[in-house]
Enzyme design. Structure first.
Site, mmCIF file in Angstrom:
data_model
loop_
_atom_site.group_PDB
_atom_site.id
_atom_site.type_symbol
_atom_site.label_atom_id
_atom_site.label_comp_id
_atom_site.label_asym_id
_atom_site.label_seq_id
_atom_site.Cartn_x
_atom_site.Cartn_y
_atom_site.Cartn_z
ATOM 1 C CE LYS A 1 -97.049 4.216 -16.160
ATOM 2 N NZ LYS A 1 -96.433 2.611 -16.245
ATOM 3 C CB THR B 1 -91.450 7.067 -23.188
ATOM 4 O OG1 THR B 1 -91.824 6.413 -23.974
ATOM 5 C CG2 THR B 1 -90.233 7.933 -23.961
ATOM 6 N NE ARG C 1 -95.403 -3.087 -15.478
ATOM 7 C CZ ARG C 1 -96.769 -2.777 -15.659
ATOM 8 N NH1 ARG C 1 -97.485 -3.333 -15.450
ATOM 9 N NH2 ARG C 1 -96.634 -1.306 -16.247
ATOM 10 C CE LYS D 1 -100.433 0.194 -21.175
ATOM 11 N NZ LYS D 1 -99.105 -0.026 -21.376
ATOM 12 C CB ALA E 1 -100.995 -1.485 -12.870
ATOM 13 C CG PHE F 1 -102.414 1.116 -15.993
ATOM 14 C CD1 PHE F 1 -102.675 1.393 -17.436
ATOM 15 C CD2 PHE F 1 -102.623 -0.543 -15.558
ATOM 16 C CE1 PHE F 1 -102.939 0.790 -18.070
ATOM 17 C CE2 PHE F 1 -103.498 -1.098 -16.816
ATOM 18 C CZ PHE F 1 -102.954 -0.638 -18.147
ATOM 19 C CG PHE G 1 -96.667 16.447 -27.212
ATOM 20 C CD1 PHE G 1 -97.061 14.866 -27.652
ATOM 21 C CD2 PHE G 1 -96.529 15.173 -25.597
ATOM 22 C CE1 PHE G 1 -97.192 13.690 -27.807
ATOM 23 C CE2 PHE G 1 -96.643 14.233 -25.425
ATOM 24 C CZ PHE G 1 -97.395 13.347 -26.024
ATOM 25 C CD1 TRP H 1 -91.378 8.896 -27.771
ATOM 26 C CD2 TRP H 1 -91.477 10.957 -29.359
ATOM 27 N NE1 TRP H 1 -92.348 8.258 -28.881
ATOM 28 C CE2 TRP H 1 -92.064 9.997 -29.878
ATOM 29 C CE3 TRP H 1 -90.901 12.539 -29.889
ATOM 30 C CZ2 TRP H 1 -92.294 10.382 -30.689
ATOM 31 C CZ3 TRP H 1 -91.182 12.288 -31.292
ATOM 32 C CH2 TRP H 1 -92.118 11.654 -31.967
#
Length: 556
Positions: free
Chosen positions: A71, A73, A94, A105, A273, A301, A381, A409
């Site tokens: 998210k 990224t 954030r 994480k 979140a 999240f 991907f 990415w």
């Protein structure tokens, strides 16, 4: 493929004064923290208030899985793509917490070629905002215990102290402690607790406050304890507000950094979140809207947590009206939701995809409830097959959603052109009819049950006896008109992290309810969610190091 930190360390950064100049900010309007970080001055924020607002784009996602969604990224890559297309855009994110950075994480600076930099600074101490919040929180705790020790003029019932100390670290042994042990001069013995800094009410207050006056008013309303008559005792009663505000003076100012492609990014505030409201500061978002034609922000999240709180808490309080929502998913994560084992997610598996896409479907339905146009993007991907991509694309289009592939990415801004074009197209042809999910006039119980049924898909809500009593007391005390901030696991639409996909008809379990009077919402703890997380068996911290030249390795 290089690691995220290797990509970030090899990047050539522009001086932050030059980054600011791209959006019309003069050097005198910055408070520099070295060459690559700065805070925006109060004078500048006041001067641009007459500027028209840009378009506000929320980036949210399906429920997170071990397969990864991307998210942040995507948010960063989308901003880079807008700049590639000659659009005046600012990203508003954030700040990361040290807890997940050293836990499981990792950091929150994006990934691959869609990152904000300097990555190491952002993920570690940055400009000291979290330290200031921690200090203000613990100053209030110290003043509270000192007041009790020095005669307790306010008649505080030590069995009803509700203010907790905080630390920006995952440290489970601090969840429940005893303070005041030792000699009489060492304080009154009582049970105490810690929360992680990102769950502190002061974090929420800083992120919702419009200015210094609003900050001080909110700080003053913080309820720290109850007296022997059951009446609330506030930070204002302890004369703590001025000193706390002094600690937070600089932390109130949004931070400016850049992406790998030198797109400006305001990174400010960081409530979790799953246990807080999960959005960057109102000040940063409002400032970005006055600085740019397009503002890309995110909510933490999955959309059941971050987006719901962004809409029902942040937008409600700040008067924000989002123009579109980008919903991030990956084929790998959808197959995981459909029962595919983590080690087999790279193989084409249409049955698992068909089974797991119901998670995406529920988030689409939820976002439609808020009246905002939706663009679903697949974070690409190399293992994704054309058959899988076509299935997701058709699924989304059948549900009145635009669709685009994101390759940010791997390719940075160039990999986000298709998504950015689709967002621009959506903004031109679809008008936002934003509305909140529930009205202020509903009871707290009605608000909880509306979110549980409408957003999560619950069949019922059960309450512990303590939660029942807490709800009654909060209604009687005049807090019933506040929005609710649901604290629940991020891994499932339910309060049970093992229920993947789209569970339905399940019972939600509310174990505790309390008011964050300064922030202006009521917190509802469900399931087993913790306000002070713990470290995993193999913490990420064990892989982090720094060499003699000061080069950090192991961050991700």
């Amino acid at each position: 493929m290089k690691t995220d930190i290797e990509i970030a360390q090899e990047a050539k950064l522009d001086h932050i004064v030059d980054v600011a100049g791209k959006i019309g900010i003069e050097a005198d309007d910055l408070e520099l923290y070295g060459k690559y970080k700065a805070k925006i001055s109060d004078d500048y924020m006041e001067r641009i208030q007459s500027n028209p607002d840009g378009k506000l784009i929320l980036v949210t996602a399906i429920n997170p899985t071990p397969a990864g969604e991307g998210k942040t990224t995507t948010s960063i890559g989308l901003g880079q793509a807008f700049y590639k297309m000659g659009r005046k855009a600012v990203i508003a994110l954030r700040e990361p917490s040290l807890g997940p950075c050293f836990g499981i994480k990792g950091g929150a600076a994006g990934g691959g070629y869609a990152q904000v930099v300097p990555m190491e600074d952002l993920n570690l101490h940055f400009t000291g905002d979290f330290h200031a919040i921690t200090s203000a929180n613990n100053l209030l705790a110290a003043l509270l215990d000192n007041h009790i020790q020095q005669g307790n003029e306010l008649g505080i019932d030590t069995r009803q102290v509700v203010w907790k100390r905080c630390l920006d670290m995952n440290d489970r042994v601090l969840r429940n402690i005893v303070v005041g042990l030792g000699a009489k001069a060492d304080g009154v013995v009582r049970e105490d607790h810690f929360v992680i800094t990102v769950a502190s009410e002061i974090m929420a207050i800083l992120c919702l406050a419009a200015d210094m006056n609003d900050l001080k008013e909110r700080l003053g309303r913080i309820i720290v304890a109850y007296n022997y008559q059951g009446e609330p005792v506030t930070a204002s009663d302890l004369n703590a507000v001025g000193a706390m505000a002094a600690l937070l003076k600089d932390a109130m100012k949004p931070n400016l950094i850049q992406t790998l492609e030198h797109t400006p990014a305001l990174v400010h505030g960081g409530p979790f979140a799953n246990i807080a409201h999960g959005c960057n500061s109102v000040r940063a978002t409002r400032t970005a809207l006055k600085m740019a034609d397009y503002v890309i922000t995110e909510a933490g999240f999955g959309a059941d947590l971050g987006a719901e709180k962004f809409f029902d808490i942040k937008c409600r309080m700040a008067g924000l009206r989002p123009d579109a929502a980008v919903l991030v998913a990956t084929i790998r994560a959808l197959k995981y939701n459909g029962g595919a084992a983590k080690e087999y997610l790279s193989a084409e598996n249409l049955p698992a995809l068909q089974s797991g896409i119901v998670n995406l479907e529920k988030h689409i339905e939820n976002l439609h409830k808020y009246g905002v146009p939706i663009i679903v993007t697949l974070n690409s991907f190399v293992t994704d097959t054309q058959a899988e991509i076509d299935f997701v694309k058709n699924f989304c289009q059948e549900r009145d959603c635009e669709f685009a592939i994101s390759e940010v990415w791997e390719k940075g801004g160039d990999g986000g052109i298709k998504l950015a074009s689709k967002v621009l197209e959506t903004l031109e042809k679809k008008e936002s009819h934003f509305k909140v999910l529930y009205e202020d006039g509903l009871s707290l119980r009605e608000k909880i049950e509306t979110i549980a049924s409408e957003i999560y898909g619950a069949g019922s809500v059960t309450y512990t006896a303590a939660a029942e009593k807490q709800l009654q007391n909060l209604e009687k005390s005049g807090f019933g008109s506040m929005p609710v901030c649901m604290a629940k696991t991020q891994y499932s639409l339910s309060d049970d992290p093992s229920l993947l996909g789209r569970p339905a008809g399940f019972p939600m379990h509310v174990r505790e309810v309390y008011v964050s009077a300064g922030a202006g919402f009521v917190v509802v703890l469900t399931g087993a969610v913790m306000t002070m997380p713990g470290l995993p068996k193999k913490p990420a911290a064990c892989q982090i190091d720094v060499n003699e030249e000061g080069k950090i390795t192991g961050l991700f």
